[in-house]
Write a protein that holds these residues in place. Sequence first.
Motif, PDB file in Angstrom:
ATOM      1  N   MET A   1     -22.603 -59.042 -24.012  1.00  0.00           N
ATOM      2  CA  MET A   1     -23.471 -60.273 -23.951  1.00  0.00           C
ATOM      3  C   MET A   1     -23.896 -60.365 -22.317  1.00  0.00           C
ATOM      4  N   ARG A   2     -22.786 -60.059 -21.757  1.00  0.00           N
ATOM      5  CA  ARG A   2     -22.974 -60.315 -20.256  1.00  0.00           C
ATOM      6  C   ARG A   2     -23.800 -59.465 -19.587  1.00  0.00           C
ATOM      7  N   ARG A   4     -26.189 -58.019 -21.055  1.00  0.00           N
ATOM      8  CA  ARG A   4     -27.722 -58.467 -21.376  1.00  0.00           C
ATOM      9  C   ARG A   4     -28.004 -59.645 -20.338  1.00  0.00           C
ATOM     10  N   HIS A   5     -27.229 -60.700 -20.314  1.00  0.00           N
ATOM     11  CA  HIS A   5     -27.860 -61.528 -19.188  1.00  0.00           C
ATOM     12  C   HIS A   5     -28.035 -61.100 -17.868  1.00  0.00           C
ATOM     13  N   ASN A   6     -27.151 -60.220 -17.355  1.00  0.00           N
ATOM     14  CA  ASN A   6     -27.471 -59.738 -16.156  1.00  0.00           C
ATOM     15  C   ASN A   6     -28.597 -59.012 -15.971  1.00  0.00           C
ATOM     16  N   HIS A   7     -28.895 -58.402 -16.980  1.00  0.00           N
ATOM     17  CA  HIS A   7     -30.397 -57.511 -17.059  1.00  0.00           C
ATOM     18  C   HIS A   7     -31.520 -58.545 -16.840  1.00  0.00           C
ATOM     19  N   LEU A   8     -31.442 -59.413 -17.721  1.00  0.00           N
ATOM     20  CA  LEU A   8     -32.436 -60.428 -17.729  1.00  0.00           C
ATOM     21  C   LEU A   8     -32.640 -61.324 -16.497  1.00  0.00           C
ATOM     22  N   THR A 439     -36.046 -68.445 -21.446  1.00  0.00           N
ATOM     23  CA  THR A 439     -35.674 -67.276 -20.979  1.00  0.00           C
ATOM     24  C   THR A 439     -34.974 -67.457 -19.592  1.00  0.00           C
ATOM     25  N   THR A 443     -30.890 -68.119 -19.464  1.00  0.00           N
ATOM     26  CA  THR A 443     -30.007 -66.640 -18.746  1.00  0.00           C
ATOM     27  C   THR A 443     -29.148 -67.332 -17.697  1.00  0.00           C
TER      28      THR A 443
END
Length: 847
Positions: A1-2, A4-8, A439, A443
């Motif tokens: 999950m972390r 994914r948030h870093n990519h966003l 988004t 994020t």
Amino acid sequence: MRIRHNHLLGIIAALLVAAIYINLNTPGVRQWASWVETRLGLDLAGGIRVVLQLQKVPGVTIDADTQEQVVKVIRNRIDALGISEPVIQPKGRDQVVVEISESKKEKGQPLDKRQAIQALQKTAKLEFIYLANVKSDRNPFAPYEYDGTRFIERATKRTLSDEEVRKKILYADPKNIILTGRNLKPGAAQASINSQTGEVETLLELDREGTIKFREFTREHIGDLLAIVYDGKVESAPRIQSEIPDGHARITHGQGTDLKVAVEQAALLNSGALPVPLKVVAQTEVEPTLGADSIRSAKIAGIIGLGAVLVFMLGYYLLPGFLADLALLFYALLSFAIFKLIHVTLTLPGIAGYILSIGMAVDANILIFERLKEELKSGKTLHAAIDAGFKRAFTSIFDSNMSTIITCIILGWFGTGPIRGFALVLAIGVLVSMFTAITVTRTILHVVVNWPWAQQEWLFGVRRSWVARENKPGLNIIGRRNLYFALSGLVIVPGLIFLLMGGLKKGIDFTGGTLLEFNFTQPVSAGQIRRALAPAKLEDVSIQLAGATRGTEVFIKTKELDEPTKQKVVSLIQSRFKGATLRSVDTVGGVISRELTRKAFLSVLFASIAIVVYLSFRFAPGGFVSGLKYGVTAVLALIHDVLVVTGIFAIMGKFAGWQIDSLFVTAMLTIIGFSVHDTIVIFDRIRENLKNRTKDDVFEDIVNRSVNQTLARSINTSLTVILTLLALVIWGGPVIRLFVVAMLIGVITGTYSSIFNASPLLVVWEQIAAKRRRAALVAATTAKRPADVRLRPTPSPSASQKPATEVPSTPAAAVAGDGASAAASSAAKSASKPKPKPKKAKSKRRF
């Protein structure tokens, strides 16, 4: 999950860098700065002012109808050429004034707006003419021949001049004109490039009558020449090879021709032909119609208002509010970058749409944060509460924004000029706001709460609320609905009376008036002129400076003046400014024509219908008819807001001289967008609570609970918009003050109607529907039935003979709500047993 948030977060950072890169015109951007520059409209940047003179031609009378037709054609052409929000108005009896914005194509070089003036002058008269006296297969002995580029007199081998071609060939016999531009199908002309020959073409499609004429003519004249004439010039003269039954034709421009030629020709043909030629008799550059002083004041007020919103969000929502502020700044940068990339022309109506979209962007964050607080109160962990809050807020954000986008599409389709600009900016703003709220904010929240310092309860303001306190009941809004209906009536009824008595006081944008042109020996400002005219107490004064003269040529437009008032105005100007001379005095027509008013009305009407249909489907667990109440009551609340604003302006127009102009139309569109958005948010909470209801829940209680649950959100959203508008009212200057006041009244009444009108109307609707269901059920159960027959038992000798008794049937009780739960079977069982008459019990409506 972390991860994914870093990519966003990386994607968001890349978008932020790109937005800053485009907005600031950094060195790498300057080489294509003209492509991404901010385009401003006539009211914000000034432009070109052209006076067109209607030229006399045989058979056409120059009168008010001809002048109005010219205005209509010019407006259609300007829309087709992509020029945003011009000012077009009749002047005198035989002139038309056109003002269009002039952005910059390249640094120091004007955009091709001047070429657009030439396009406006073109008559765009299309004719299909039979060349009866030109050599062809069917007419080999004709006196003239055509070699594809010129007409030649066969006897002398001399090339005919253009004038000779018109007199001797094209218009020698009026019967040879087979079709005209009136036979074209509206809007069907388009530019194209022939895939086989590579030639640029303008494709045409005829209407039904033209198709029949064209088919009959081509069938009877195979082998003859048919000229396609545009503005008296033969574009092509093809030989008819066969019958053409489908009504399609084309104008071939030849290889090497720029596609823009066909694009412009198609635009002009789709806009219609001018009834008479036009001649430019005056042309000058003009400063912004709002005035440089007003624009500076509005910028300062806008900065103050935006700062107030940022401070409020930080002070009320603390850490989430700070992150929302960052998302809001990101939203501003990204939306402006998009405006540049797709060449949006910003005008005051567009800025109004932008302000509304900012309110919706803030509203999305407020919705999410209120949901987040509810989830945290229920005991969820931070990450789970964030995800749950966003998930539960999404349907509300989606439905409210979708309704706004549907409205924008209809306004853009049916509207013109300012309405289209407003709709485009609002639609872009809404789409960007959904991205930033759903988004960006989400994020950043997920990333920040991983730090220990961000895990403190007080940073989320969980216990903070305007009205609802823990262990305390909310406001009984639905129970006191008649009081709120009465308050609305106290405002609407007087307004309706004044509307019926005299209506709204229309400004010069609607009525037209007197135009005075002055020359000054020294540069002057609009503020100086306005102060000099104050003793005359003129109504609705518009002052515009000629940019090329740096303030030495001024246009003053006001309501129609009688001769003594004109003399007083001239005297005031000449006494205040030495050497000032009156150049001309003329009468000008209104900027807002009947056609524009009609299109604005149709836009709002169709948008309202679309909102009803959309909400009826989205809020229809029991079918379309069941959901219809949501759409209808939302539109009724919208009508309430429109009546309040127009009523107040009618009253103030009588006592304070308030007038409506083109900006008032924009304000009403803004109010409509805000009202529907606010109402849908409350309806979404009602829909959610209905899905989670228990058997003991009553519809009225559910609605009241839903309103209380969204009350803080409604107040906070309105407050953010009100803060911005108050700043504009106080510091924005007098030119836009009434425009902002109209929006301010609309936002306040829009919030009121969503809370105190739309939701109570839902309850009233449901009560009426429940009564009808009960009546129908009672009628069905009490209808006469044919008597049944029982078997007679064989009597025993000792049994006494008693008559048989029929057991009466008892109608089942009906209950209110979205579903009925009758108890007919138990009633039938109890009816067979004798018992005392039951007492009448009070019952609540249940689902």
